[in-house]
Design an enzyme around this catalytic site. Structure first.
Site, mmCIF file in Angstrom:
data_model
loop_
_atom_site.group_PDB
_atom_site.id
_atom_site.type_symbol
_atom_site.label_atom_id
_atom_site.label_comp_id
_atom_site.label_asym_id
_atom_site.label_seq_id
_atom_site.Cartn_x
_atom_site.Cartn_y
_atom_site.Cartn_z
ATOM 1 N N HIS A 64 -2.999 11.061 1.038
ATOM 2 C CA HIS A 64 -2.453 10.729 2.352
ATOM 3 C C HIS A 64 -1.846 12.017 2.925
ATOM 4 O O HIS A 64 -0.638 12.128 3.107
ATOM 5 C CB HIS A 64 -1.407 9.622 2.233
ATOM 6 C CG HIS A 64 -1.138 8.908 3.525
ATOM 7 N ND1 HIS A 64 -1.276 7.551 3.668
ATOM 8 C CD2 HIS A 64 -0.746 9.363 4.740
ATOM 9 C CE1 HIS A 64 -0.960 7.198 4.905
ATOM 10 N NE2 HIS A 64 -0.642 8.284 5.572
ATOM 11 N N GLU A 117 -7.259 8.464 6.769
ATOM 12 C CA GLU A 117 -7.481 9.143 8.046
ATOM 13 C C GLU A 117 -8.044 10.555 7.888
ATOM 14 O O GLU A 117 -7.418 11.550 8.268
ATOM 15 C CB GLU A 117 -6.194 9.174 8.880
ATOM 16 C CG GLU A 117 -5.705 7.784 9.268
ATOM 17 C CD GLU A 117 -4.567 7.805 10.283
ATOM 18 O OE1 GLU A 117 -4.142 8.903 10.697
ATOM 19 O OE2 GLU A 117 -4.109 6.720 10.668
ATOM 20 N N ARG A 162 0.846 -1.177 0.000
ATOM 21 C CA ARG A 162 0.000 0.000 0.000
ATOM 22 C C ARG A 162 0.888 1.236 0.000
ATOM 23 O O ARG A 162 1.660 1.461 0.932
ATOM 24 C CB ARG A 162 -0.919 -0.001 1.229
ATOM 25 C CG ARG A 162 -1.795 1.236 1.280
ATOM 26 C CD ARG A 162 -2.495 1.404 2.619
ATOM 27 N NE ARG A 162 -3.113 2.722 2.646
ATOM 28 C CZ ARG A 162 -3.282 3.457 3.731
ATOM 29 N NH1 ARG A 162 -2.904 3.008 4.912
ATOM 30 N NH2 ARG A 162 -3.835 4.644 3.651
ATOM 31 N N TYR A 199 -3.941 1.256 16.049
ATOM 32 C CA TYR A 199 -2.673 1.253 16.774
ATOM 33 C C TYR A 199 -2.851 0.855 18.236
ATOM 34 O O TYR A 199 -2.163 -0.013 18.739
ATOM 35 C CB TYR A 199 -2.009 2.626 16.659
ATOM 36 C CG TYR A 199 -1.509 2.897 15.260
ATOM 37 C CD1 TYR A 199 -0.255 2.467 14.858
ATOM 38 C CD2 TYR A 199 -2.297 3.566 14.325
ATOM 39 C CE1 TYR A 199 0.208 2.686 13.565
ATOM 40 C CE2 TYR A 199 -1.850 3.788 13.035
ATOM 41 C CZ TYR A 199 -0.599 3.352 12.659
ATOM 42 O OH TYR A 199 -0.148 3.561 11.392
ATOM 43 N N ASN A 218 -7.153 1.687 10.270
ATOM 44 C CA ASN A 218 -5.831 1.991 10.814
ATOM 45 C C ASN A 218 -5.948 1.867 12.335
ATOM 46 O O ASN A 218 -6.555 2.708 12.986
ATOM 47 C CB ASN A 218 -5.381 3.402 10.448
ATOM 48 C CG ASN A 218 -5.142 3.574 8.958
ATOM 49 O OD1 ASN A 218 -5.329 2.655 8.177
ATOM 50 N ND2 ASN A 218 -4.750 4.775 8.565
ATOM 51 N N GLU A 268 -3.406 -0.042 8.346
ATOM 52 C CA GLU A 268 -2.216 0.323 9.111
ATOM 53 C C GLU A 268 -2.291 -0.348 10.475
ATOM 54 O O GLU A 268 -3.363 -0.426 11.081
ATOM 55 C CB GLU A 268 -2.084 1.842 9.315
ATOM 56 C CG GLU A 268 -1.806 2.630 8.055
ATOM 57 C CD GLU A 268 -1.648 4.126 8.330
ATOM 58 O OE1 GLU A 268 -1.371 4.509 9.488
ATOM 59 O OE2 GLU A 268 -1.819 4.902 7.370
#
Length: 762
Positions: free
Chosen positions: A430, A475, A386, A605, A603, A662
């Site tokens: 992005h 995002e 990606r 985390y 995404n 992500e």
């Protein structure tokens, strides 16, 4: 507790340095270390019966001539880039005697060996006592273990140390092993039972008797191995230590095919669980190497080092594994070949905006090194990549004619990926909006979404024959609120009304681009990447619970509801209206936003913890310290949160297929430690393992996940943090831009390989 470096695949030189066998210690010449290295092993284990060469009277010195023999073996292995596990006491008389004199002799041995090798590199590990048995019960061993570690730490604070439980280092005996609090400690188990032809003979353990006469490599046998090794892995995870399968093997009393089948069963299950291993052994009656022929024994070698599961036996899978990057963070060359400026080029020039005044002007120099990076991806076995297209590189002003040199760069990249069998996935935006569009109002104006749709159509037309999967926005929450409300990211504005408009227009731009791509390329797959996380209250108070609900609406539901339900959440609309200003979206825009997706990107985390704080902006929720230990970089990683996000998408939104676009963790902020051309990053290995296990569990529970992208492939320019925050599987030297793989890259490579390569896209 943070463990030592990863040992990978190893083999023991049993009987090579000392034994009562004929010619013991004389056949181990440097050519055998060459053979081990060339075969693909990472580690050699040197079992030593030290007390046979140790004076029985105080001060119990070891014979100097024998020490020199051991020295030569250690030096030969380390010189070839092999890690070394040196038994400081291997299956010897002292491990089952019972008087105080034996203990004094053991302590003297640990002290002498620790001092002897105090100057050796980090590739040398000590195994403090192999297979304690007899009168060496758990209580005695746990007490001696503290003294053994103290002797080592007195001269080698960073030396990796390995310990196993009493009763022959069996899995069942782990329950009695008490580990001292030591950050450089790993545990080991040996696994011979419950199968035949162990060095103790059939019936050595009661559990073995029911297995006599069974065939090797059967489903029942594999299930027993899986059960036992999963118990060992769970024990190690609960204590935060790495686990080494220190011995497993079968004697030449068995047929070679049976030995290979047994070896493949154990090795496959160990690697599936992320357990390092050392086969027993190189050249004794268990040997994988034939000293007379000077060659490895087949198919035993293949069972140890080749793909452990034949491709025909690998079940098809729909999920591909890869890594992600973004253009401004890696490409550099910001003024090359007609590229226009982006908002980040301008923001990086604002005094104090970026740590240490760093910029993405050069970044990882991927624009010039992309061929090297594609080769690196192929070497790591990545199945998908990606990347993002820099809008100002292909359309410098964000409107008007395309820049053919910019388009040619991405076309060459996509072609090279396809040639290597790597699926290209392109993100259209992005965070790097062309500055010319920002000057005209940026995402605060709906017109920017129209320009974005035109750009998307151009890309689908120019690259759609090579790229089948497109991500419109990455995002949008971060672009809108970090870029326009708190000003920590480009364009650096601090105005909440503008931020709310920008969030809406980013979603409108997604819907317009989705429509444009599908019009340009029939069959194109289109999605969006959202940063999602569970939001947890710091306490059970009504105030904190309400704050978490507001934060969840702001971070998660604002985007998920609009995309998957066709309307913004009522409570968040009311909150914005009350505290920011009127918000009345056009119904046609809501329909555009809610156009059906081919996939939704996540995404993820870590979870968020918040507490109520009326002074914390319109949301009234301030960050709170999460429970539990933090990583060296200060993160509180929790893989359970990934499962929660996937469950929510399935149950609350009936979401389309999910892509993990992500997922990653930053390095220890200190200078990265390396050995033999590999950078050690144990926290990332642990993070990867935990999150991929959570992903497996979610899929088993019904989540439809099709892609997993680790963030990121390379250490890169990490926005306002500059280059000090490093997420890469691969280190990029900040001066030379040389690429150096990290241990996590090799772990991820092996994880992908173990899954097999029969991929079925659904």
């Amino acid at each position: 507790m943070t463990g030592p470096q990863w040992l990978g695949r190893g083999i023991s030189f049993g009987g090579a340095l000392d034994d009562d066998r004929p010619n013991a210690g004389r056949w181990l010449v440097e050519a055998h270390f060459d053979a081990v290295k060339a075969a693909g092993f990472d580690t050699v284990r040197l079992p030593v019966k030290w007390s046979a060469h140790q004076a029985p009277a105080p001060p119990h010195r070891v014979d100097p001539a024998f020490l020199e023999r051991v020295d030569r073996a250690v030096e030969a292995a380390l010189a070839r880039g092999l890690a070394v596990v040196l038994d400081v006491h291997h299956f010897d008389a002292l491990s089952d005697r019972r008087d105080a004199g034996d203990e004094r002799q053991l302590r003297a041995l640990w002290d002498e060996v620790a001092r002897r090798y105090a100057g050796a590199g980090s590739g040398l590990w000590f195994e403090l006592l192999n297979e304690p048995h007899g009168a060496m019960d758990a209580e005695r061993w746990n007490r001696l273990l503290v003294e053994a570690l103290a002797a080592v730490r007195a001269v080698s604070p960073e030396r990796g140390a390995i310990v196993g439980p009493v009763r022959w280092n069996t899995v069942d005996a782990l329950a009695g092993l008490r580990l001292p609090d030591d950050e450089r400690l790993a545990a080991t188990v040996h696994y011979y039972s419950p199968f035949r032809f162990t060095h103790q003979g059939a019936g050595w353990l009661p559990r073995a008797r029911g297995w006599l006469g069974t065939r090797w490599g059967t489903p029942a046998e594999r299930a027993r191995v899986r059960e036992d090794l999963e118990r060992a892995a769970a024990w190690a995870r609960a204590r935060g230590v790495p686990l080494l399968l220190g011995e497993f093997g079968a004697t030449k009393a068995a047929r070679t095919a049976d030995r290979a089948a047994w070896t493949a069963v154990v090795r496959t299950e160990a690697e599936r669980l992320g357990i390092a291993w050392c086969y027993w052994d190189y050249a004794t009656e268990f040997g994988a190497y034939d000293l007379r022929r000077g060659a490895w024994a087949e198919p035993l070698r293949a069972a140890l080092l080749d793909d452990p599961v034949a491709p025909a036996a690998v079940a098809p899978r729909a999920m591909r594994f890869g890594a992600a990057t973004s253009a401004y963070q890696i490409e550099g060359a910001v003024a090359a070949d007609g590229r226009g400026p982006s908002v980040w080029d301008v923001f990086c020039r604002v005094p104090g905006a970026i740590a240490r005044g760093e910029t993405g002007d050069v970044a990882c120099d991927h624009y010039r090194r992309w061929r090297e990076d594609v080769a690196l991806m192929a070497a790591l076995g990545l199945e998908s990549y990606r990347f993002s297209i820099a809008w100002p590189r292909v359309q410098p002003d964000g409107r008007g004619p395309l820049n053919p040199r910019g388009v040619a760069f991405y076309r060459a990249l996509a072609e090279a990926l396809a040639e290597r069998g790597i699926e290209p996935v392109a993100t259209l935006h992005h965070a790097d909006l062309p500055q010319a569009l920002q000057d005209a109002g940026g995402w605060a104006k709906r017109d920017t979404g129209e320009h974005f749709a035109d750009y998307a159509a151009h890309m689908a037309d120019a690259l759609g024959d090579l790229i089948g999967h497109w991500i419109t926005q990455n995002e949008p929450w971060g672009v809108a609120f970090h870029g326009h409300a708190d000003g920590t990211k480009a364009p650096g504005l601090r105005d909440w009304p503008t931020a709310v408009r920008a969030a809406h227009h980013l979603l409108v731009s997604h819907g317009l681009a989705l429509r444009a791509i599908r019009a340009a390329r029939t069959g194109a797959s289109v999605g969006i990447a959202l940063n999602l996380a569970p939001v947890r209250p710091a306490t059970a108070s009504a105030e904190d619970v309400a704050a978490a609900r507001r934060r969840d609406g702001h971070l998660n539901r604002w985007f998920l509801d609009a995309l998957l339900r066709g309307a913004y959440p009522d409570d968040t609309v009311a909150l914005y209206t009350d505290r920011v200003g009127p918000f009345e979206p056009d119904r046609a825009d809501l329909a555009t936003i809610a156009a059906p997706l081919d996939f939704v990107g996540v995404n993820y985390y870590h979870p968020e913890y918040v507490r109520a704080d009326p002074s914390a902006g319109p949301i009234g929720a301030a960050p709170a310290t999460p429970p539990g230990p933090a990583t060296a970089a200060g993160w509180h990683a929790d893989a359970r949160g990934l499962g929660e996000v996937l469950e929510r998408l399935r149950d609350d939104y009936a979401a389309p297929p999910v892509w993990i676009t992500e997922n990653g963790v930053p390095d220890d902020p200190g200078e990265p430690a390396g050995r033999d051309g590999v950078v050690e990053d144990p926290e990332r290995v642990a993070y990867l393992r935990a999150h991929l296990e959570a992903l497996d569990a979610a899929v088993e529970a019904g989540a439809d996940v099709r892609r997993y992208f680790h963030w990121s492939l390379l250490d890169n320019f990490e926005w306002e943090h500059g280059y000090a925050v490093r997420f890469g599987l691969v280190r990029v030297d900040p001066r030379t831009r040389a690429r150096v793989p990290k241990r996590s890259a090799l772990w991820y490579r092996d994880h992908i390989a173990r899954l097999g390569h029969r991929i079925t896209d659904r």
